[in-house]
Each structure stands twice: as C-alpha cells, then as structure tokens.
Write an enzyme that holds these catalytic residues in place. Sequence first.
Site, PDB file in Angstrom:
ATOM      1  N   SER A  32      -9.804  -0.137   7.342  1.00 11.19           N
ATOM      2  CA  SER A  32      -9.274  -0.012   5.977  1.00 11.19           C
ATOM      3  C   SER A  32      -8.673  -1.270   5.377  1.00 11.19           C
ATOM      4  O   SER A  32      -8.341  -1.280   4.201  1.00 11.19           O
ATOM      5  CB  SER A  32      -8.225   1.090   5.922  1.00 11.19           C
ATOM      6  OG  SER A  32      -8.867   2.320   5.758  1.00 11.19           O
ATOM      7  N   SER A  75      -9.644   2.231   3.147  1.00 10.33           N
ATOM      8  CA  SER A  75      -8.814   2.975   2.234  1.00 10.33           C
ATOM      9  C   SER A  75      -7.853   2.115   1.411  1.00 10.33           C
ATOM     10  O   SER A  75      -7.364   2.565   0.384  1.00 10.33           O
ATOM     11  CB  SER A  75      -7.984   4.011   3.015  1.00 10.33           C
ATOM     12  OG  SER A  75      -7.104   3.366   3.917  1.00 10.33           O
ATOM     13  N   LYS A 121       0.856  -1.195   0.000  1.00 14.28           N
ATOM     14  CA  LYS A 121       0.000   0.000   0.000  1.00 14.28           C
ATOM     15  C   LYS A 121       0.888   1.238   0.000  1.00 14.28           C
ATOM     16  O   LYS A 121       1.884   1.295   0.741  1.00 14.28           O
ATOM     17  CB  LYS A 121      -0.903  -0.018   1.242  1.00 14.28           C
ATOM     18  CG  LYS A 121      -1.879   1.150   1.332  1.00 14.28           C
ATOM     19  CD  LYS A 121      -2.759   1.035   2.574  1.00 14.28           C
ATOM     20  CE  LYS A 121      -3.760   2.162   2.705  1.00 14.28           C
ATOM     21  NZ  LYS A 121      -4.582   2.073   3.929  1.00 14.28           N
TER      22      LYS A 121
END
Length: 418
Positions: free
Chosen positions: A105, A81, A6
């Site tokens: 997330s 997210s 990420k």
Amino acid sequence: MSVAVKDVLALKGARLTCGSKFLENFRSLYTATCVQRLIDAGVHIVGKTNMDEFAMGSSNETSYFGPVLNPWDNSRVPGGSSGGSAVAAAIGACNVALGTDTGGSIRQPAAFCGVVGMKPTYGRISRYGLTAFASSFDTVGTFSRTLEYSARALEIMSGYDEMDSTSVRVPVGKYSEALTRNVRGLRIGIPDEYFGEGIEPDVRRLIEESKKKLTEAGCTFVPISLPHTKYSIADYYILTTAEASSNLARFDGIRYSRRAIPPPKEEDGQGLAPLEEIYRTSRSEGFGREVKRRIMLGTYVLSSGYYDAYYIRAQKVRRLIAQDFIEAFVHCDAILTPTTPTTAFKFGEKASDPLSMYLNDIFTVSANLAGVPAISVPVGLDSKGLPVGAQLITKLFDEETMFALAKEIHIELHPPGF
Ligand code: GLN
C-alpha cells in the site's frame, strides 16, 4: 518539513476515519508514536489523506469518501491503499506523506504516482496509533518526491517504542548519509520469478535502464530464485484476512463510533435493542463491500475444520517465503524487481473483479510476508506518459543499502501542472 498523514494513523483531536463510514465522525484520543516523533522534531502537519477503507484495496475505490484521482491522468487510479498520501507527495502538497504498507500500500501507489515509496523493516517504526489491519504485516512508511525527505523522516520515526511490543531495539541507521554512499561492488539479485509474463514492455525496458545505471555505478547482477513466490498472493490473502477479521471485531457499534440503533430515550419506554442486532445492523451499515468480503474470508479460514487446512498451512508457507529471502541474500546485497507489472489502470477496470485486483499486488506482498524493507523508486514514464516504479528489497534492517542503491536509479518526476 511538511507532512501529510494517512487517515489510518491517530492524531489527537483530529478525525480518524480509516476511509470508512463506520468512523466517519470518530476523533482520536491520542497521537500515534510516529506522528508524535515528527511533531516533536518540528515538522508541520498539513492534514490527513484519503485511503481505501481500512487500508484494504489497491485503487482507492473502496474509500467511503470517494476515490483519489491520479494526477498524471484523472481517469486512472492513484493505487492503494495509501492513494491520498501518494498524490499529496506527487503534487507537492507536502514534503513527506505517511502511508502504511501491509502488502504494497505504499510501494504500489508510489509507483502509480511517480514518487518514492518506502516501507522499512517490520518493527522499525512503532505501530502504536496505527489502526490495525493485519498486525503482523502492517508497516508505517513514507512517500516523497526526493529520497532525502524519506530518509530524514525514517530517521526521526524509527526506534523502539514501549507502546508497541513488536518495535525493535535495533539501532537506527544513518539513512541520509547512506544516500551519498558508494555502491561499487554491491551484488544485485534478479529473481527469475519476477520477470515472467504479464509485465508491460515499458516497465521491462525501464527496469533494464535502471540495471544499466547500477552497472555504471559499479554493481554486479546475479540471477537468484525466490521459489515460493507463486504462493505469495494466496498466502497473503489468507493470513491478512484472518488477522483483519480479528482486528476489525472491535468495530461493533458500541465501543467505536457509529451505532446503527441508537440507545432508546427514556420517554419512549422501550427496552434496549438485542446486542446482536446492534452489532449486525451497525456492521452491515458501517462497513463497505470489500471490508465485508475480507472479514468473511478471514472468518472462514480461521473456522474449525478449515483452520488447519488454510490458516496453519499459510503460516508454514510464510516461513518458506521468508526463508527464500534469507537464502537469496547469501548471494546478493539487494534485489531489483518492477514494483508493479503495469502502470496505473483505469477506474472501474478491476473494481468488479477482486481477483484481478489482488493480482496487482504480485510483486509487493512477499516483502511483507518476510518483513524485509523495500522501496519503490520512480525510474521514468511509459509510452502513455505514466510513471513506472522499480522496487529494491534488502536484508532485514538494511535500509541504508536500500537508500544508497535507490539514489543511483531515482528520477524525480512531477505530474503535468505540478
Ligand atoms: N492492496 C493490498 C490489499 O488490498 C495491500 C493493502 C495494504 O498494503 N494495506 O490488501
């Protein structure tokens, strides 16, 4: 093992954008401990993944670089997210994708994309090299199609790191072995507060099916109560915005990356722009709407006169929520809930209504408030053909029980065409 990262975690020499215009061209000077441990173990890093700006969002719509699409239905959000990581794992672009979970997330996009999404105990994995959103909540974790890959990655990444004072010296568990553990006799708590209104019938049905599988495996169910659940969303959004407003103060246009007013050239004969103007223009241009909203909310709850009424009160409520879990775990070994009340929603459906977006986190934020480990496991498809996730929550540092139970209900899903 191939791993996607990420874009909120540092990898030396690679861009670290956090999904923000502010950091569009920023490159990391060092590598996050969790990523380094994977590299040292011989994994192959396949790339960085898109995300909501500074990990603030539940739909990937706040990324400066545009949203990630849900591979099950491109008109729907992948969740957020860590949407890019969820999709990378779902389509088989990697064995493991790293995500971060501050309020859901990892688990929410895992549920929306039909993969395993695992958030360990706060402190289990070092946060060194993770761009902070809300430091007392932020947790590194994994996405994968199978439980084996997440368990293996957790074994590699876990453990004390002198670069993160909140990482702990608790011995690292044997998570891969836990996957073959017998779960007979384990007691599973069903919290009343998580099965109220607003849950889609298909989600309810698939959770019931998971309960049947666990019963067949020899588990028993006990009704439990987490009485302060109703305060968790408000509590989460007060405390995380407060921490974010402080953490994001470092993005001022001077120390990191994008500066709106460049320093004057000598031949222009002009002086420097006033410092405040550099801050103001850089931050106005660099941050997106959602990030600005959070900074303003956080600044408000920390300001004199409101600090006691909001921030201090919210800290006390956090304590009560953590206490709820301690009391519940006297009666059970794990808690089973839906990960989200609904399956993936459409792009634009909630984007203009922050409150309805925030409410999507209703089942995930409590685990972060309490610091306990939680996993979202794909358990089937709804009538629209969209994945449903079940969430298992266990005691602090009891990821082994979490994996053992997850194995009983996990169904490996692949999106059409992948
Ligand atoms: N959706 C939540 C939020 O917007 C969770 C974010 C996260 O876990 N990073 O804050």
